[in-house]
Design an enzyme around this catalytic site. Structure first.
Site, mmCIF file in Angstrom:
data_model
loop_
_atom_site.group_PDB
_atom_site.id
_atom_site.type_symbol
_atom_site.label_atom_id
_atom_site.label_comp_id
_atom_site.label_asym_id
_atom_site.label_seq_id
_atom_site.Cartn_x
_atom_site.Cartn_y
_atom_site.Cartn_z
ATOM 1 N N LYS A 116 0.819 -1.225 0.000
ATOM 2 C CA LYS A 116 0.000 0.000 0.000
ATOM 3 C C LYS A 116 0.848 1.268 0.000
ATOM 4 C CE LYS A 116 -4.304 -1.800 1.694
ATOM 5 N NZ LYS A 116 -5.102 -2.115 2.846
ATOM 6 N N LYS A 166 -4.870 -10.575 -5.715
ATOM 7 C CA LYS A 166 -6.062 -10.993 -4.968
ATOM 8 C C LYS A 166 -7.273 -10.148 -5.364
ATOM 9 C CE LYS A 166 -5.579 -8.076 -0.900
ATOM 10 N NZ LYS A 166 -5.619 -7.893 0.517
ATOM 11 N N LYS A 211 -11.097 -4.723 -2.783
ATOM 12 C CA LYS A 211 -12.098 -3.657 -2.864
ATOM 13 C C LYS A 211 -11.648 -2.543 -3.805
ATOM 14 C CE LYS A 211 -13.474 -4.484 1.893
ATOM 15 N NZ LYS A 211 -12.811 -4.423 3.181
HETATM 16 P P1 TYM Z 1 -10.192 -6.823 5.229
HETATM 17 O O1 TYM Z 1 -11.304 -5.955 5.675
HETATM 18 O O2 TYM Z 1 -9.291 -6.335 4.168
HETATM 19 O O3 TYM Z 1 -10.784 -8.183 4.767
HETATM 20 C C1 TYM Z 1 -11.735 -8.891 5.560
HETATM 21 C C2 TYM Z 1 -11.498 -10.377 5.469
HETATM 22 O O4 TYM Z 1 -11.623 -10.807 4.124
HETATM 23 C C3 TYM Z 1 -10.454 -11.541 3.758
HETATM 24 N N1 TYM Z 1 -10.172 -11.309 2.339
HETATM 25 C C4 TYM Z 1 -9.986 -12.289 1.468
HETATM 26 N N2 TYM Z 1 -10.018 -13.623 1.600
HETATM 27 C C5 TYM Z 1 -9.807 -14.350 0.499
HETATM 28 N N3 TYM Z 1 -9.562 -13.814 -0.717
HETATM 29 C C6 TYM Z 1 -9.526 -12.483 -0.909
HETATM 30 N N4 TYM Z 1 -9.305 -11.973 -2.109
HETATM 31 C C7 TYM Z 1 -9.743 -11.651 0.213
HETATM 32 N N5 TYM Z 1 -9.770 -10.312 0.395
HETATM 33 C C8 TYM Z 1 -10.032 -10.115 1.699
HETATM 34 C C9 TYM Z 1 -9.345 -10.988 4.646
HETATM 35 O O5 TYM Z 1 -8.285 -11.902 4.757
HETATM 36 C C10 TYM Z 1 -10.088 -10.790 5.940
HETATM 37 O O6 TYM Z 1 -10.172 -11.995 6.662
HETATM 38 N N6 TYM Z 1 -6.976 -6.307 8.990
HETATM 39 C C11 TYM Z 1 -8.194 -6.960 8.557
HETATM 40 C C12 TYM Z 1 -9.367 -6.606 9.432
HETATM 41 C C13 TYM Z 1 -9.142 -6.807 10.885
HETATM 42 C C14 TYM Z 1 -9.131 -8.063 11.587
HETATM 43 C C15 TYM Z 1 -8.883 -7.720 12.949
HETATM 44 C C16 TYM Z 1 -9.281 -9.372 11.186
HETATM 45 C C17 TYM Z 1 -8.928 -5.816 11.789
HETATM 46 N N7 TYM Z 1 -8.787 -6.383 13.044
HETATM 47 C C18 TYM Z 1 -8.796 -8.708 13.921
HETATM 48 C C19 TYM Z 1 -9.202 -10.361 12.183
HETATM 49 C C20 TYM Z 1 -8.943 -10.021 13.522
HETATM 50 C C21 TYM Z 1 -8.504 -6.492 7.144
HETATM 51 O O7 TYM Z 1 -8.103 -5.469 6.706
HETATM 52 O O8 TYM Z 1 -9.349 -7.298 6.490
#
Ligand code: TYM
Length: 344
Positions: A119, A210, A213
């Protein structure tokens, strides 16, 4: 509230997509069903994590509530007494623990985080926020506050889980072995959700990347709000390869393999079973049609449920969970404050 904890968070800084659903939401729903009565399940919205990418601030609040509705539409049972839904910013201890943890995480560790590198790549130092850099520490606080051993996330979050483990072990070594619960290691996390590989759904247009969004790749991303027929079209025009024979081989045939994975997860079959059906076949169009149909069925049913989510009930559950989680989180924060000498 002495049950082992399963916890996950999904940011609300954009529309949720099929990767979010298959990588995090679906495993949580499966675990809720499988372990009813045995585990505590925390499914929260990390709303303070929203600002690390550009967002429309005036839409954020509504987006957060909309995302919570999506958890319910995906099948999360709000009547389950061991399930809690909450917004990170409504539980102030997340921020407080982050400030403390910042002193036990190192500059070099955060610089090595792949997501940070991706990023911040090409950006000037003056436009990379401290929030983006510190993001994994807030995530560690999210997990450690509730003593969560199990954190179902997609493959892209693996490094952050590993960092959380390192920080927890470091703090325990210094201040007492039982202070923080160390989340299970990655391989065990996968066993727990019943998957042999980390879940990484790829962009339909650029399958080495991947699904995300990101606004730059609308044709490669299936949003949960996409019109089902339009989503099916995106599958039909997914990038494949010129090999001409279907093999499950992420390295050399990432587009085809991605479609096989999406299909397996949507119909709830192991990848080996789906691969066996398609391996060696030559008509890519047939595979695309099969995936497109499943996506259409899934989205049609999901969106119908979304329209029928009872918002008053959702808000009641949300506020009740936040009330309880404030207390749980404060107790853990207090223990840490005591251990590091801030409290008697
Ligand atoms: P975020 O919001 O980017 O994504 C949410 C969840 O979706 C999964 N994900 C994917 N899985 C498979 N293929 C993809 N292309 C894909 N894109 C997204 C992510 O792995 C995630 O599980 N940092 C985290 C949010 C967070 C969090 C936490 C998660 C904040 N605190 C504590 C677990 C525990 C994030 O940005 O996910």
């Amino acid at each position: 509230m002495n049950k082992p904890v399963i916890l996950t968070g999904i940011r609300a800084n954009g529309e949720l997509h099929l990767g979010n659903f298959l990588g995090a939401i679906l495993p949580m729903i499966e675990l809720q069903k499988k372990y009813a009565g045995e585990y505590q399940l925390n499914m929260f919205v990390p709303d303070l994590h929203s600002f690390t990418t550009p967002i429309e601030h005036d839409k954020l609040y509504l987006q957060i509530v909309q995302n919570l509705r999506k958890y319910v539409a995906a099948g999360l049972n709000l009547d389950d007494e061991d399930t809690y839904i909450y917004r990170q910013s409504y539980v102030a201890a997340h921020s407080e623990l982050t400030v403390i943890l910042n002193n036990f995480v190192y500059y070099g560790e955060l610089q090595r985080m792949t997501q940070f590198k991706e990023k911040s790549d090409g950006e000037k130092d003056t436009s990379i926020s401290a929030g983006l850099y510190d993001y994994p520490v807030l995530m560690a606080a999210d997990i450690l506050l509730y003593g969560a051993e199990w954190v179902p996330v997609g493959e892209d979050q693996r490094q952050h889980i590993e960092l959380t483990r390192d920080v927890a072990m470091r703090i325990n070594n210094k201040f007492g072995e039982n202070l923080l619960v160390v989340p299970a290691e990655w391989k065990k996390q996968l066993e727990f959700i019943g998957r042999d590989n980390g879940i990484r759904i790829r962009s339909l247009r650029n399958p080495t990347k991947k699904m995300s969004k990101s606004v730059e790749d609308p044709a490669g991303t299936i949003l949960l709000s996409d019109e089902p027929a339009a989503a099916a079209k995106k599958i039909m025009s997914a990038t494949t390869d010129s090999v001409g024979v279907i093999h499950y081989d992420m390295e050399n045939q990432p587009g085809i393999s991605n479609l096989l994975r999406i299909l397996a997860l949507l119909i709830g079959e192991p990848i080996e079973v789906v691969t066996k059906t398609w391996e060696g076949k030559t008509r890519y169009g047939d595979l695309k049609t099969a995936v497109a149909n499943e996506v259409k069925v899934f989205l049609t049913s999901f969106q119908k449920k979304l329209d029928n989510v009872e918002e008053a009930e959702l808000m009641r559950k949300l506020e009740a969970s936040e009330f309880l989680m404030r207390d749980v989180a404060l107790q853990r924060l207090y223990k840490v404050q005591q251990a590091i000498g801030l409290r008697p």
